[in-house]
Design an enzyme around this catalytic site. Structure first.
Site, PDB file in Angstrom:
ATOM      1  CE1 TYR A 149      72.234  20.393  60.589  1.00 41.96           C
ATOM      2  CE2 TYR A 149      69.965  19.932  59.956  1.00 41.96           C
ATOM      3  CZ  TYR A 149      70.990  19.846  60.873  1.00 41.96           C
ATOM      4  OH  TYR A 149      70.778  19.199  62.067  1.00 41.96           O
ATOM      5  CG  ASP A 250      68.356  16.130  52.913  1.00 39.57           C
ATOM      6  OD1 ASP A 250      67.150  15.944  53.183  1.00 39.57           O
ATOM      7  OD2 ASP A 250      69.180  16.529  53.760  1.00 39.57           O
ATOM      8  CE  LYS A 277      62.971  19.137  58.901  1.00 40.28           C
ATOM      9  NZ  LYS A 277      63.553  19.115  60.223  1.00 40.28           N
TER      10      LYS A 277
HETATM   11  C1  LIG Z   1      67.426  19.118  54.772  1.00 34.64           C
HETATM   12  C2  LIG Z   1      67.544  18.392  56.064  1.00 34.64           C
HETATM   13  N1  LIG Z   1      68.175  17.203  56.098  1.00 34.64           N
HETATM   14  C3  LIG Z   1      68.286  16.509  57.234  1.00 34.64           C
HETATM   15  C4  LIG Z   1      67.782  16.990  58.411  1.00 34.64           C
HETATM   16  C5  LIG Z   1      67.934  16.204  59.669  1.00 34.64           C
HETATM   17  O1  LIG Z   1      66.704  15.764  60.127  1.00 34.64           O
HETATM   18  P1  LIG Z   1      66.486  15.482  61.706  1.00 34.64           P
HETATM   19  O2  LIG Z   1      66.451  16.791  62.401  1.00 34.64           O
HETATM   20  O3  LIG Z   1      65.191  14.733  61.761  1.00 34.64           O
HETATM   21  O4  LIG Z   1      67.637  14.642  62.140  1.00 34.64           O
HETATM   22  C6  LIG Z   1      67.118  18.214  58.428  1.00 34.64           C
HETATM   23  C7  LIG Z   1      66.578  18.767  59.684  1.00 34.64           C
HETATM   24  O5  LIG Z   1      66.183  19.900  59.803  1.00 34.64           O
HETATM   25  C8  LIG Z   1      67.003  18.940  57.222  1.00 34.64           C
HETATM   26  O6  LIG Z   1      66.398  20.125  57.180  1.00 34.64           O
END
Ligand SMILES: Cc1ncc(COP(=O)(O)O)c(C=O)c1O
Length: 438
Positions: A149, A250, A277
């Site tokens: 994700y 990521d 985050k």
């Molecule tokens: C690994 C990862 N990448 C990207 C995101 C996307 O971040 P956001 O929810 O701030 O858009 C998340 C969100 O949980 C995530 O866990």
């Protein structure tokens, strides 16, 4: 006692609010992970390691807003910094000095990040990192991990939550997440098996001429914070360099593992990194950064190759909260928190052994996950082969014990976690399985 009877009896106001919310919001919700059956509790306030709902129930929180609250909720310095900033304005149409400070902190901590830009979500962070990779390489395809994700934009919404039955045997599959996704999106996103260097090498080599980037979490959140194997991640770095494919990490969740993020632990240098985050201290945030030659594509002092706007990008409220958070996130605090994570994983394994429960505990540092299977968890499919009903039941049983985890029984520690909270969670799990409710 029937399932969640205690929860339902103790949350009448939340139940009412859910019905109210459903009048105006589909399913009463604006966020996938916020909802669970029969209805989520509505939050009154958070403080330290706890969340208190509108009926006055208090939960020991290992969810911490999807790992964001690494210092616990409502950290005093963060709150004071934000209050001070609020008096001076919430957001400006011209830059504030605070964005320099947070950018400097991140560039100093993560050596692969020579330049960085801020957004308001991790979604925008990964979106812009991918866009940069495409513009820089002049290629259009991207590769991602099956089951990974990276936010909710189109090009990463392929093979994220695909059920096992929809995946081809012995072959990773690119499956659209919802109807109406353009076929070109699915064609342009290749899905790779996690921790399998041989297959990855074959797929990347066959598509190298069209592949702009590979985006991957060094510690895969959706798989219960499963750390990549060292050799695999180092192999991927060598392979992408050899094939002219940019490597994007990521680190939206894994940045909290070390001052320099998971890339410091693995000693692997990506070309670009996406953040989110913790770097915003609880305010909406995202960022992406990396090599100068790539990030300069966004440079407004020359003729930028890519324009990137956003009304609230680098807003001073977020920057201020991020600075106040990172200032407290020292190597020694991280070390202590990570070591408690080791303790927690060890104790959970012992409880499952003691009670003859077939389970796997994944995770690293302050992140952990629980799976009910006798199979080693190595990738998406091994996660799916686990017993998801047992995970859902454990989530609910913990809720009745006053403990909040992610619905997929993963969670995070914060710097306020002590052996007491660790034992609170372990003892609750022992009680639940000893009762045989599972
Ligand atoms: C690994 C990862 N990448 C990207 C995101 C996307 O971040 P956001 O929810 O701030 O858009 C998340 C969100 O949980 C995530 O866990």
């Amino acid at each position: 006692m029937s399932e969640l009877e205690g929860y339902v009896n103790s949350t009448p106001t939340s139940q009412h609010l859910q019905r109210e919310a459903e009048k105006y919001l589909p399913g009463g919700s604006s966020r996938g992970t916020a909802y669970f059956e029969p209805y989520p509790f509505f939050v009154d306030y958070t403080k330290g390691h706890h969340v208190t709902d509108v009926d006055g129930n208090r939960y020991l929180d290992f969810m911490l807003n999807a790992t964001t609250y690494v210092l616990g909720h409502a950290n005093q310095s963060v709150v004071e910094a934000v209050k001070h900033q609020a008096d001076r304005g919430l957001s400006y149409s011209r830059p504030a000095p605070s964005q320099i400070k947070l950018a400097e902190m991140l560039c100093n901590r993560v050596p692969s990040v020579e330049k960085i830009r801020f957004t308001n979500s991790g979604t925008e962070g990964t979106l812009n990192a991918i866009r940069a990779a495409r513009a820089f390489t002049g290629k259009h395809k991207i590769a991602k991990i099956e089951g990974g994700y990276h936010g909710n934009h189109e090009y990463v919404s392929v093979s994220v939550y695909t059920p096992l039955g929809n995946l081809e045997t012995n072959k990773t599959t690119s499956v659209p997440e919802w109807p109406g996704q353009p076929p070109s999106v699915v064609e342009d996103v290749l899905s790779l098996p996690y921790n399998d260097l041989e297959t990855t090498e074959r797929i990347l080599s066959q598509n190298a001429d069209e592949l702009a980037c590979l985006i991957i979490e060094p510690v895969l959140s959706n798989f219960g914070y499963l750390p990549a194997n060292h050799n695999y991640l180092q192999g991927i770095r060598k392979l992408t360099t050899k094939l002219g494919i940019l490597l994007i990490f990521d680190e939206v969740q894994s940045f909290r593992l070390a001052s320099g993020g998971a890339q410091e632990i693995y000693n692997v240098t990506p070309d670009l990194t996406a953040f989110g985050k913790v770097i915003g201290g609880g305010m909406p945030v995202g960022a992406w950064g990396g090599r100068n030659d790539i990030m300069n594509f966004f440079d407004p002092t020359t003729n930028p190759i890519i324009t990137h706007s956003g009304t609230f990008n680098a807003n001073p409220m977020t920057m201020t909260a991020g600075i106040a958070t990172l200032e407290q996130l020292t190597p020694s605090t991280l070390k202590a928190m990570n070591s408690l994570g080791d303790t927690l994983r060890g104790k959970l394994r012992s409880v499952f052994d003691e009670l003859n429960v077939t389970a796997q505990v994944t995770g690293i540092g302050s992140l952990f996950g629980i799976h009910f299977t006798n199979e080693n968890i190595v990738d998406y499919r091994s996660v799916l082969r686990g017993d998801s009903n047992k995970r859902a039941n454990l989530f609910k049983a913990l809720l009745e014990e006053g403990i909040l985890m992610q619905t997929k029984t993963a969670g995070a520690l914060c710097t306020l976690t002590t052996p007491r909270e660790v034992d609170g969670l372990v003892d609750a799990i022992r009680r639940i399985f000893a009762r045989g409710d599972q």
